[in-house]
Scaffold this active site. Structure first.
Site, short mmCIF file in Angstrom:
data_model
loop_
_atom_site.label_atom_id
_atom_site.label_comp_id
_atom_site.label_asym_id
_atom_site.label_seq_id
_atom_site.Cartn_x
_atom_site.Cartn_y
_atom_site.Cartn_z
N ASP A 52 0.85 -1.20 0.00
CA ASP A 52 0.00 0.00 0.00
C ASP A 52 0.88 1.25 0.00
O ASP A 52 1.62 1.49 0.95
CB ASP A 52 -0.87 -0.05 1.26
N HIS A 77 -9.37 -1.06 -8.09
CA HIS A 77 -8.95 0.09 -7.28
C HIS A 77 -7.93 0.93 -8.02
O HIS A 77 -8.04 2.16 -8.05
CB HIS A 77 -8.39 -0.41 -5.95
#
Lengths: 392, 392
Positions: free
Chosen positions: A208, A302
């Site tokens: 991330d 995403h």
């Protein structure tokens, strides 16, 4: 939705594209914990933003008490700046009764921010930086007041949880005469001691923060630090924080097979590489199609939705994981303290959030339950204090 | 009490005894975080007891569901042992959907214990080890059910909070078909990677655990590991845990000056040395008096009351700090997950707890709000499972 819906979107393709991704070895060379390492408190910018991510981050929000005026807010910021500077150089705060807990800084940083209410309550509405405003409501939101809002933010990060806890308590004592506590959000991550440290993972297992601007570059400065364009001089060198508490629905996420998870994200879980690439930092090819003509990276994945459309809608992600244990029903109470920093919230953050709120496969497994925004003033020198340009 | 009462007990003396203690420099050479370091799961004893303290410890308690019988409990322990062994050797648990989070063990340990209800519900009352029983009620206790009791304990410790969080979740999923969650208590400490690492501090600033038996010695084995005297063969090599959640009243503790704090503890805060000594590991002289004939270490100080009266009433302290943020009133919600391990709880722990509950200056600033006891079975081999001697 759930698995079926997702597969409908793009499985024929993604399934082929994945191959051996799940078996790629992960090689994370973590840096040692350095108890004596100091991050300077004074400078052009506040610490805790460009600082490589520490192991622990605590965000606390406070509301100004009735009757706190500009003079009192100035005293408050002098006290906070003084204590924060001491703690960051491994000295006890003023009135610190546990001084030994300040002696191993372990990259401690203290970062201060002002919420919309700070400006309103102090009559400073005309000094709000351009582009700083509360977020609009999104349909995906299930916000709880206990994780949202706040006039004053104290963000305390470091590699030793004991040192962080001590600093938070000392600072909370310092601000208490002027404010009431609103919320405390505690997070953790795998530390990065240099900009080259491996990108950390979140509790869904994803790497991330891959697309972050690189610390120390002009690009970083452009994306993160406000300049004179902020419309108010005092904010040059500052930045704006959006903090979203995002619950992860791990029960249903775990029902997805790894291929389904990768299609939702648009990246391989093991390596963080886009589904069109081999390495984490490979540029995703959002137009690539497979032999059937279907996109390799699903259009609603995403990364496809979050991808910036121009240089203007980027920001720094510096998020922490949270884990509050097991809820009554036995499910996990955990997720992400998503923290985005940018020079101009309206221009850089809102377009991306708008796209994601509208359509993002990950929304099936994530729920925003808290939201707050803060204007983080520039840093200060040893004789100054945070917010001096605003309050003086 | 508060400051006045304490000073009445012994200030004339202690004040003189303290001298320059507050200015002694603290030199804590912490060890680096070693992400690849494994602690073996299999062996004569469970890990997480003799293992040098890790940075993070999570204790979770679970109650057996109705209808879980011996056969089901055996299946449960096979599954838990299998998953724990995998996670400790840096492999994903069975059905692990975030396998990457298992790849950097960072000294992960998983330790399992059985509460009194485990034996009752499974009809194993005649196999309870000698000396294992719930604690009596103490006047100082303000126990809350949400931090107390439990049939099954999972203690998960490690140096990377992300890895610990992942392991807790995987194990919680594994036990869920057989149990309901009762509580989760999350703690942190400054890690000790060897028995020679500096003794960590608690949130009151005290060095905590000085008198522990030293890992790897016969003394440690005698104090901590049960032998055949346990009355039941299956428990040889096991140990008993008393876990007490002890809230620290930091507001009033901070009102004490450092001298008062040291008198309450009986040790110097900066060095951990007893008030009659110079170094942390100096033996306290509880009979020493000053020129006025008053004791240097107050008779009701923590170390005077806790001091063992013979070799039999000692135990291993392996505690974690907890910090749940700021309560509504602005005060700190923090304290200690006090964890004591001993071969025989009744013989070793109760006498000390009885003396402390009766009279201990520290009781002014500490409140037990949770309490639980667990019998931790011995370790198992790669073909066995935890509790096999009890359940087979």
């Amino acid at each position: 939705m759930r698995r079926r819906g997702l597969l409908g979107v793009g499985l024929g393709v993604g399934g082929l594209a994945l191959g051996a991704g799940g078996t790629v070895a992960v090689d994370r060379a973590l840096s040692p914990h350095e108890p004596d390492r100091l991050i300077p408190f004074h400078g052009a910018h506040q610490g805790g933003v460009e600082t490589p991510l520490q192991a622990h981050g605590v965000f606390t929000a406070h509301d100004l008490r009735d009757g706190v005026d500009l003079a009192a807010a100035t005293r408050l910021m002098r006290l906070v700046s003084d204590d924060a500077a001491r703690l960051c150089r491994a000295e006890p705060a003023v009135n610190d009764q546990e001084p030994e807990l300040a002696r191993t800084p372990s990259r401690l940083t203290v970062t201060v921010g002002f919420g919309p209410g700070w400006f309103e309550r102090l009559g400073l509405q005309d000094r709000v930086p351009t582009g700083f405003a509360d977020l609009p409501s999104y349909e995906i939101d299930q916000l709880q007041r206990r994780w949202s809002g706040g006039d004053l933010l104290l963000q305390v990060c470091g590699d030793d949880a004991l040192v962080v806890s001590h600093a938070v308590r000392q600072l909370s004592k310092t601000v208490r005469a002027f404010t009431t506590p609103r919320w405390v959000q505690r997070g953790f991550s795998t530390p990065m001691s240099t900009p080259d440290s491996p990108t950390p993972r979140n509790l869904m297992g994803q790497i991330d923060g891959t697309v972050n601007p690189r610390s120390g570059t002009d690009d970083f400065a452009t994306v993160v630090w406000a300049d004179r364009d902020a419309g108010v001089d005092w904010f040059a060198g500052g930045t704006m924080l959006v903090l979203r508490r995002i619950a992860m629905l791990m029960e249903t996420w775990d029902e997805l097979d790894p291929h389904g998870q990768e299609l939702a994200v648009g990246r391989r879980i093991a390596t963080g590489a886009p589904l069109t690439g081999q390495q984490e930092h490979d540029q995703p090819d959002l137009n690539a199609t497979d032999h059937s003509g279907l996109p390799v990276i699903p259009k609603f994945s995403h990364i496809a939705r979050a991808a910036h459309t121009d240089r203007g809608d980027r920001f720094l992600r510096r998020s922490y994981n949270y884990d509050e244990g097991v809820a009554e029903d036995g499910t996990a109470d955990l997720g992400l303290l998503f923290a985005a920093y940018q020079a101009n919230l309206t221009r850089q953050y809102l377009p991306v959030q708008g796209r994601l709120a509208q359509q993002d496969l990950l929304n099936e497994w994530t729920v925003p339950i808290g939201s707050a925004v803060f204007a983080l003033p520039p840093g200060c020198g040893p004789d100054g204090f945070l917010g001096e340009g605003l309050l003086r």
